[in-house]
Motif scaffolding. Sequence first.
Motif, PDB file in Angstrom:
ATOM      1  N   GLU A 336       1.062  -1.205   0.106  1.00  0.00           N
ATOM      2  CA  GLU A 336      -0.053  -0.220   0.056  1.00  0.00           C
ATOM      3  C   GLU A 336       1.085   1.266   0.065  1.00  0.00           C
ATOM      4  O   GLU A 336       1.515   1.350   0.922  1.00  0.00           O
ATOM      5  N   HIS A 337       0.693   2.014  -1.180  1.00  0.00           N
ATOM      6  CA  HIS A 337       1.641   3.241  -1.144  1.00  0.00           C
ATOM      7  C   HIS A 337       0.866   4.363  -0.478  1.00  0.00           C
ATOM      8  O   HIS A 337      -0.218   4.780  -0.665  1.00  0.00           O
ATOM      9  N   LYS A 338       1.647   5.081   0.147  1.00  0.00           N
ATOM     10  CA  LYS A 338       1.443   6.211   0.897  1.00  0.00           C
ATOM     11  C   LYS A 338       2.266   7.653   0.646  1.00  0.00           C
ATOM     12  O   LYS A 338       3.366   7.258   0.595  1.00  0.00           O
ATOM     13  N   GLU A 339       1.640   8.554   0.583  1.00  0.00           N
ATOM     14  CA  GLU A 339       2.458  10.060   0.525  1.00  0.00           C
ATOM     15  C   GLU A 339       2.008  11.086   1.177  1.00  0.00           C
ATOM     16  O   GLU A 339       0.798  11.407   1.408  1.00  0.00           O
ATOM     17  N   ASN A 340       3.048  11.555   2.079  1.00  0.00           N
ATOM     18  CA  ASN A 340       2.712  12.504   3.023  1.00  0.00           C
ATOM     19  C   ASN A 340       3.649  13.620   2.614  1.00  0.00           C
ATOM     20  O   ASN A 340       4.666  13.721   3.427  1.00  0.00           O
ATOM     21  N   VAL A 341       3.385  14.248   1.541  1.00  0.00           N
ATOM     22  CA  VAL A 341       4.424  15.321   0.963  1.00  0.00           C
ATOM     23  C   VAL A 341       3.638  16.805   0.719  1.00  0.00           C
ATOM     24  O   VAL A 341       2.477  16.801   0.286  1.00  0.00           O
ATOM     25  N   ARG A 342       4.531  17.896   1.211  1.00  0.00           N
ATOM     26  CA  ARG A 342       3.958  19.075   1.218  1.00  0.00           C
ATOM     27  C   ARG A 342       5.015  19.754   0.231  1.00  0.00           C
ATOM     28  O   ARG A 342       6.234  19.525   0.290  1.00  0.00           O
ATOM     29  N   THR A 343       4.606  20.699  -0.454  1.00  0.00           N
ATOM     30  CA  THR A 343       5.306  21.598  -1.375  1.00  0.00           C
ATOM     31  C   THR A 343       5.386  23.168  -0.932  1.00  0.00           C
ATOM     32  O   THR A 343       4.294  23.572  -1.072  1.00  0.00           O
ATOM     33  N   ASN A 344       6.639  23.642  -0.871  1.00  0.00           N
ATOM     34  CA  ASN A 344       6.680  24.830  -0.876  1.00  0.00           C
ATOM     35  C   ASN A 344       7.763  25.306  -1.543  1.00  0.00           C
ATOM     36  O   ASN A 344       8.354  24.868  -2.502  1.00  0.00           O
TER      37      ASN A 344
END
Length: 590
Positions: A336-344
């Motif tokens: 199960e692939h999960k992404e916890n990414v924020r972009t600044n």
Amino acid sequence: MKFLKHIFILLVLTTSVASAQVQFDAKVSKQKLGINERLRVDFEMNQDGDNFNPPDFVNFTVVGGPNQSVSNSWINGKRTFKKTYSYFLAPKKRGNFTIKQATIVIEGTVYKTTPVKVEVTAAVDIPKDPNNPQYLASENVHLVAEVSKTNPYINEAITVVYKLYVSPKIAVDNYNEIDTPRYNDFWSQTIDTQGQKVQNGKYNGEDYRFLILRKMVLYPQKTGKLNIEPLTLDMALRVPTNRRDIFGSVLMQRTSRTVSAGNKTINVKPLPEAGKPLDFTGAVGDFNLNVTTSKTELDASESLQVKVDVSGNGNLKLFKLPKISLPSSLEVYEPEHKENVRTNLSGMQGNISDSYTVVPQFKGKYPIPSVSFSYFDLKTKSYKRLSSDEIVINVLGGPSNNQSSNNNSAIVGNTKQAVVLNNDQFAFIKTQTDFSSVKPNYFFKTRLFWSLLLLPFLAIPLAIVIRNKKASRDADVFGNKIRKADKLARKYLSSAKKSLGKKEAFYIALEKALHNYLKAKLHIETSDFSKDKIETLLKQKQVEDPVIKDFIGIIENCDLARYTPIDNVTMQEDYDKAAKTISLIDKQAR
């Protein structure tokens, strides 16, 4: 004869007077202008009318208008009325052009303007006249695109910040985007700029006010020289004049201006080949690797989670995580692939992970080998490798890997052990029974009997109705073709529908569905696919041009979606459009 002559003259004069009562004219600010200048077109009438219809302004871009003005005055008991529709036009190219007729309905009669010819020449120097509104606007309003880095590596984050600088003596009424940049060959992410306030700053050493319009984070996906398209605005401004009102305040004059940030070119460097690991998947930045398990001791048939996690700063969404290798005695499910990414403005930050569900089958100790991950470090400009520690899973309870059973015997090595029976082995068998009388229940001449007897006769009319409907449906050639086309669309797009919400899997499935459909419909191989060939073959099948354009547009969206953020609404729209287009092609193809 003279009487008839007088009547004729009277009729001519009456007609002339009547026609002179209504005037509807087109006026231009200049009949010769440079391609960098603006043209004002006024449509004036001396009576109010309805249903004003302007010309299409071919070869011009409407940068302002329509602006409507009305003047109504009484002088010496005589009423004077004038209504004007004004447009501001920017020429698209040089040449001689015609402003076509505009129409309006006045008192039930349609009136048309006379076409006006204008000449567009090469760009001219805007006179440095401090009283010229265009000159004042060009000198005091600037749109700037600030690029953080012009020679990045591939997959290295760069930022583009668009700032609008306005001199304090210029007033901005409003502005709107007339050309939005498309970031081809980049993965792009827009940073939220809502709530930005006007700030004070310097532009070319002078005091200006500026507003940040847009912030973009870009990850180049190709090497070489890449172009960042300009952002272009159309602005309505008020510039000062050399006149003052009765209170001494400076009078302002309205004007419009188109400002552009200009093209920006960056030179993208490839990653060095020297020292590149064989398992390198394109990770660029600064990362950490962590491999963990939910438990290290359990019984057979219980489950545990093995999590491979990469965190840090870099192109987290643009590379693949390393896979784990487990012994065959451990049953492993798809991760199960999960992404916890924020972009600044510094790029992507956060973590991505793959979580594997593992179920052991036998007791024993099983090692999870070390997992290796390599990336390119921008600080040291070199490749780095991260490795996890080996983890041992201890399965306490459950069958041994070499144990087997055979009916009532157990085999350990080559020794056969007898099965020991106990006294309760047949205790579940009843040895005494209780008999009771049963009331006879006859089926003959019951309601169920007569119902089953008459059922075949009742089914005959129903069968006739069904057969007639089937015959009518078979005769409906057009309807059958529509149903067949819709069924075919659902067939090819079924796998894409299951992947809705997962961007990469959805667009891969959608693209594969479109290719499979073309292979089945046009009898061509995947290696022969090209937009021109698809268009040619579909035209030969007599498919309409808008349908062909939509089909090719969906294929382009599948390519573009790999580098741009896509939400669930857009994916649903692309799916519906693909289903509709496949259905239309199947209906129209001959």
